[in-house]
Motif scaffolding. Structure first.
Motif, PDB file in Angstrom:
ATOM      1  N   MET A   1       0.809  -1.023  -0.100  1.00 50.71           N
ATOM      2  CA  MET A   1      -0.440   0.212  -0.181  1.00 50.71           C
ATOM      3  C   MET A   1       0.849   1.333  -0.166  1.00 50.71           C
ATOM      4  SD  MET A   1      -3.018  -0.938  -0.201  1.00 50.71           S
ATOM      5  CE  MET A   1      -4.382   0.107   0.435  1.00 50.71           C
ATOM      6  N   TYR A   2       1.925   1.290   0.301  1.00 48.30           N
ATOM      7  CA  TYR A   2       2.911   2.270  -0.615  1.00 48.30           C
ATOM      8  C   TYR A   2       2.998   2.437  -1.383  1.00 48.30           C
ATOM      9  CZ  TYR A   2       5.295   1.552   4.225  1.00 48.30           C
ATOM     10  OH  TYR A   2       5.697   1.593   5.772  1.00 48.30           O
ATOM     11  N   PRO A   3       3.257   3.890  -1.881  1.00 47.23           N
ATOM     12  CA  PRO A   3       2.942   5.021  -3.435  1.00 47.23           C
ATOM     13  C   PRO A   3       4.379   4.402  -3.641  1.00 47.23           C
ATOM     14  CG  PRO A   3       3.193   6.819  -2.004  1.00 47.23           C
ATOM     15  CD  PRO A   3       2.830   5.096  -0.316  1.00 47.23           C
ATOM     16  N   VAL A   4       3.780   4.242  -5.352  1.00 46.65           N
ATOM     17  CA  VAL A   4       5.707   4.153  -6.043  1.00 46.65           C
ATOM     18  C   VAL A   4       6.203   5.292  -6.006  1.00 46.65           C
ATOM     19  CG1 VAL A   4       3.683   2.558  -7.520  1.00 46.65           C
ATOM     20  CG2 VAL A   4       4.140   5.305  -8.079  1.00 46.65           C
ATOM     21  N   GLU A   5       5.879   6.747  -5.886  1.00 49.10           N
ATOM     22  CA  GLU A   5       6.566   7.440  -5.735  1.00 49.10           C
ATOM     23  C   GLU A   5       7.574   7.294  -3.880  1.00 49.10           C
ATOM     24  OE1 GLU A   5       3.470   8.646  -8.088  1.00 49.10           O
ATOM     25  OE2 GLU A   5       3.379   7.798  -5.536  1.00 49.10           O
TER      26      GLU A   5
ATOM     27  N   PRO B   1      -0.343  -4.134   4.520  1.00 50.16           N
ATOM     28  CA  PRO B   1      -0.517  -4.844   3.522  1.00 50.16           C
ATOM     29  C   PRO B   1      -1.772  -4.291   2.678  1.00 50.16           C
ATOM     30  CG  PRO B   1      -0.576  -5.352   6.106  1.00 50.16           C
ATOM     31  CD  PRO B   1      -0.620  -3.950   6.247  1.00 50.16           C
ATOM     32  N   ASP B   2      -1.676  -5.120   0.959  1.00 43.22           N
ATOM     33  CA  ASP B   2      -2.849  -4.440   0.824  1.00 43.22           C
ATOM     34  C   ASP B   2      -3.609  -5.963   0.270  1.00 43.22           C
ATOM     35  OD1 ASP B   2      -1.529  -6.899  -1.012  1.00 43.22           O
ATOM     36  OD2 ASP B   2       0.215  -5.144  -2.608  1.00 43.22           O
ATOM     37  N   SER B   3      -3.378  -6.650   1.236  1.00 41.70           N
ATOM     38  CA  SER B   3      -4.527  -7.816   0.665  1.00 41.70           C
ATOM     39  C   SER B   3      -4.645  -8.279   2.499  1.00 41.70           C
ATOM     40  CB  SER B   3      -3.774  -8.469  -0.419  1.00 41.70           C
ATOM     41  OG  SER B   3      -3.157  -8.989  -0.133  1.00 41.70           O
ATOM     42  N   ARG B   4      -5.403  -9.548   2.218  1.00 44.22           N
ATOM     43  CA  ARG B   4      -4.865 -10.773   3.292  1.00 44.22           C
ATOM     44  C   ARG B   4      -4.209 -10.975   3.025  1.00 44.22           C
ATOM     45  NH1 ARG B   4     -10.770 -11.831   1.425  1.00 44.22           N
ATOM     46  NH2 ARG B   4     -12.614 -10.840   3.217  1.00 44.22           N
ATOM     47  N   TYR B   5      -4.007 -11.645   1.805  1.00 47.82           N
ATOM     48  CA  TYR B   5      -2.645 -12.679   1.370  1.00 47.82           C
ATOM     49  C   TYR B   5      -1.323 -11.708   2.124  1.00 47.82           C
ATOM     50  CZ  TYR B   5       1.834 -13.777  -1.140  1.00 47.82           C
ATOM     51  OH  TYR B   5       2.580 -14.012  -1.228  1.00 47.82           O
ATOM     52  N   GLY B   6      -0.977 -10.032   2.171  1.00 50.42           N
ATOM     53  CA  GLY B   6      -0.137  -9.755   2.350  1.00 50.42           C
ATOM     54  C   GLY B   6      -0.367  -9.748   4.036  1.00 50.42           C
ATOM     55  N   LEU B   7      -1.361  -9.371   4.592  1.00 49.01           N
ATOM     56  CA  LEU B   7      -1.511  -9.480   5.823  1.00 49.01           C
ATOM     57  C   LEU B   7      -0.432 -10.861   6.421  1.00 49.01           C
ATOM     58  CD1 LEU B   7      -2.613  -7.778   8.460  1.00 49.01           C
ATOM     59  CD2 LEU B   7      -4.805  -8.695   8.109  1.00 49.01           C
ATOM     60  N   THR B   8      -1.556 -11.782   5.496  1.00 42.40           N
ATOM     61  CA  THR B   8      -0.367 -13.023   6.328  1.00 42.40           C
ATOM     62  C   THR B   8       1.425 -12.922   6.159  1.00 42.40           C
ATOM     63  OG1 THR B   8      -0.483 -14.325   4.421  1.00 42.40           O
ATOM     64  CG2 THR B   8      -2.441 -14.835   5.583  1.00 42.40           C
ATOM     65  N   LYS B   9       1.574 -12.531   5.106  1.00 44.37           N
ATOM     66  CA  LYS B   9       3.299 -12.233   5.262  1.00 44.37           C
ATOM     67  C   LYS B   9       3.644 -11.506   6.583  1.00 44.37           C
ATOM     68  CE  LYS B   9       3.625 -14.901   2.048  1.00 44.37           C
ATOM     69  NZ  LYS B   9       4.259 -16.644   2.187  1.00 44.37           N
ATOM     70  N   ALA B  10       3.051 -10.186   6.926  1.00 41.10           N
ATOM     71  CA  ALA B  10       3.211  -9.256   7.358  1.00 41.10           C
ATOM     72  C   ALA B  10       3.120 -10.470   8.292  1.00 41.10           C
ATOM     73  CB  ALA B  10       2.249  -8.210   8.194  1.00 41.10           C
ATOM     74  N   PHE B  11       2.445 -10.836   9.240  1.00 38.00           N
ATOM     75  CA  PHE B  11       2.102 -11.630  10.649  1.00 38.00           C
ATOM     76  C   PHE B  11       2.516 -12.593  10.812  1.00 38.00           C
ATOM     77  CE2 PHE B  11       1.015 -16.146  11.900  1.00 38.00           C
ATOM     78  CZ  PHE B  11       1.088 -15.675  13.639  1.00 38.00           C
ATOM     79  N   GLY B  12       3.691 -13.700   8.934  1.00 39.51           N
ATOM     80  CA  GLY B  12       5.253 -14.134   9.450  1.00 39.51           C
ATOM     81  C   GLY B  12       6.451 -13.020   9.678  1.00 39.51           C
ATOM     82  N   GLU B  13       6.478 -12.179   9.402  1.00 34.96           N
ATOM     83  CA  GLU B  13       7.672 -11.287   9.380  1.00 34.96           C
ATOM     84  C   GLU B  13       7.460 -10.751  11.288  1.00 34.96           C
ATOM     85  OE1 GLU B  13       7.808  -8.262   5.191  1.00 34.96           O
ATOM     86  OE2 GLU B  13       7.722  -7.585   7.082  1.00 34.96           O
ATOM     87  N   GLN B  14       6.265 -10.385  11.454  1.00 36.31           N
ATOM     88  CA  GLN B  14       6.390 -10.197  13.227  1.00 36.31           C
ATOM     89  C   GLN B  14       6.412 -11.197  13.813  1.00 36.31           C
ATOM     90  OE1 GLN B  14       5.719  -6.852  14.077  1.00 36.31           O
ATOM     91  NE2 GLN B  14       6.734  -6.714  12.502  1.00 36.31           N
TER      92      GLN B  14
ATOM     93  N   LEU C   1       0.184   2.262  -6.244  1.00 32.18           N
ATOM     94  CA  LEU C   1       0.558   1.086  -5.038  1.00 32.18           C
ATOM     95  C   LEU C   1       1.805   0.685  -5.943  1.00 32.18           C
ATOM     96  CD1 LEU C   1      -2.808   1.769  -3.486  1.00 32.18           C
ATOM     97  CD2 LEU C   1      -0.390   3.403  -2.840  1.00 32.18           C
ATOM     98  N   GLN C   2       2.803   0.380  -4.613  1.00 29.12           N
ATOM     99  CA  GLN C   2       3.086  -0.579  -4.948  1.00 29.12           C
ATOM    100  C   GLN C   2       3.102  -2.325  -5.303  1.00 29.12           C
ATOM    101  OE1 GLN C   2       6.524   0.000  -2.600  1.00 29.12           O
ATOM    102  NE2 GLN C   2       6.956   1.921  -3.183  1.00 29.12           N
ATOM    103  N   GLY C   3       1.912  -2.194  -4.310  1.00 28.24           N
ATOM    104  CA  GLY C   3       1.289  -3.724  -5.055  1.00 28.24           C
ATOM    105  C   GLY C   3       0.818  -4.040  -5.778  1.00 28.24           C
ATOM    106  N   GLY C   4       0.867  -3.434  -7.148  1.00 18.71           N
ATOM    107  CA  GLY C   4       0.091  -3.483  -8.353  1.00 18.71           C
ATOM    108  C   GLY C   4      -1.755  -3.637  -8.224  1.00 18.71           C
ATOM    109  N   GLU C   5      -2.173  -4.114  -8.639  1.00 16.34           N
ATOM    110  CA  GLU C   5      -3.583  -4.362  -8.925  1.00 16.34           C
ATOM    111  C   GLU C   5      -3.625  -4.946  -7.163  1.00 16.34           C
ATOM    112  OE1 GLU C   5      -1.727  -9.230 -10.392  1.00 16.34           O
ATOM    113  OE2 GLU C   5      -1.067  -6.256 -10.434  1.00 16.34           O
ATOM    114  N   PHE C   6      -3.080  -5.469  -6.520  1.00 19.85           N
ATOM    115  CA  PHE C   6      -3.262  -6.008  -5.584  1.00 19.85           C
ATOM    116  C   PHE C   6      -3.775  -5.214  -4.574  1.00 19.85           C
ATOM    117  CE2 PHE C   6      -1.834 -10.786  -4.097  1.00 19.85           C
ATOM    118  CZ  PHE C   6      -1.417 -10.754  -5.369  1.00 19.85           C
TER     119      PHE C   6
END
Length: 265
Positions: A125-129, A140-153, A252-257
């Motif tokens: 969800m960060y802007p491309v600029e 996170p830009d999606s539920r999927y992205g949120l699961t990856k943030a969970f793994g990092e934490q 946004l950096q996540g593309g279409e997500f």
């Protein structure tokens, strides 16, 4: 920053997936050369045979199964899980429960480190600029992205409270070719992916976040933390251009997500 001991027994999860197959072939070569003492590969789907490797076809969301898989392993390369947006009924067992059980198993069995396949969609969800680095907070830009943030934490917590190290790879677009304009900012070649795996297996760290990109000064992501740890990408996205490139521009950096709606489960 290299550690003194190379992991001798490695568990590779998600071995039937696209990147799992790339990693499996590389680790198989190491096993045949005698650089590894053992390789265990697990996936819910059938896997390519690797000479000398232990192949376990099983769903790995069950706690007991994961504890059995991790036993006697020095390191885990965790590539398993759903690799795109989905519903919680699918994501919770494969991307959340399996990951949590994995860290508990590593702690219980004395496993030294986990290499975790995170994703750029943890920060999509960060802007491309805006150029971000390893210290960027998850967006996170999606539920999927949120699961990856969970793994990092999860990795960060266990790195503080247990001996288990974590190497979280925010993988960009790791394909054979650059097929979209966005990939010029996010591409990682298969060879550079393997170089990042080698860094995760050999560097000395507690918990680190790195970006899975090739040698790209124009990326969304400042990857100096990976370079500090010894990652040395050699490929540039411009050398992997497909004949036809999707020219879609994203805000946004996540593309279409980021534009995917949250459907009702």
């Amino acid at each position: 920053m290299k550690d003194s001991v190379y992991p001798q027994k490695i568990l590779l999860t998600g071995a039937a997936g696209g990147l799992g197959q790339v990693a499996a072939r590389h680790l198989g070569r190491m096993l045949r050369r005698g650089d590894l003492a053992g390789l265990r590969m697990a996936d819910i789907n059938p896997m390519e045979e690797v000479e000398g490797a232990e192949i376990v076809q099983t769903p790995i969301s069950e706690r007991d199964v994961i504890f059995d898989l991790v036993e006697d392993m020095d390191a885990v390369i965790h590539l398993s899980g759903i690799s795109g947006e989905s519903d919680w009924a699918s994501l919770i067992p494969s991307n959340l429960a399996a990951t949590a059980h994995l860290w508990d198993a590593a702690f219980a069995h004395g496993t030294d480190r986990i290499l975790f396949a995170s994703s750029n969609h943890a920060v999509g969800m960060y802007p491309v600029e805006q150029r971000i680095d390893d210290t960027a907070a998850p967006r996170p830009d999606s539920r999927y992205g949120l699961t990856k943030a969970f793994g990092e934490q999860l990795g960060a917590l266990y790195a503080v409270k247990t001996p288990v190290r974590s190497f979280c790879m925010r993988i960009g677009s790791c394909f054979a070719q650059v097929t979209a304009r966005r990939h010029l900012k996010t591409f990682q070649s298969h060879a550079d992916f393997l170089r990042m795996i080698e860094t995760g297996l050999t560097a000395d760290y507690r918990h680190e976040v790195v970006y899975g990109i090739s040698d790209n000064d124009d990326s969304f992501w400042d990857n100096r933390n990976a370079l500090r740890l010894g990652y040395t990408p050699r490929d540039k996205p411009q050398d992997f251009l497909a004949e036809e490139i999707d020219q879609t521009e994203h805000r946004l950096q996540g593309g279409e997500f980021p534009d995917l709606p949250l459907s009702r489960d």
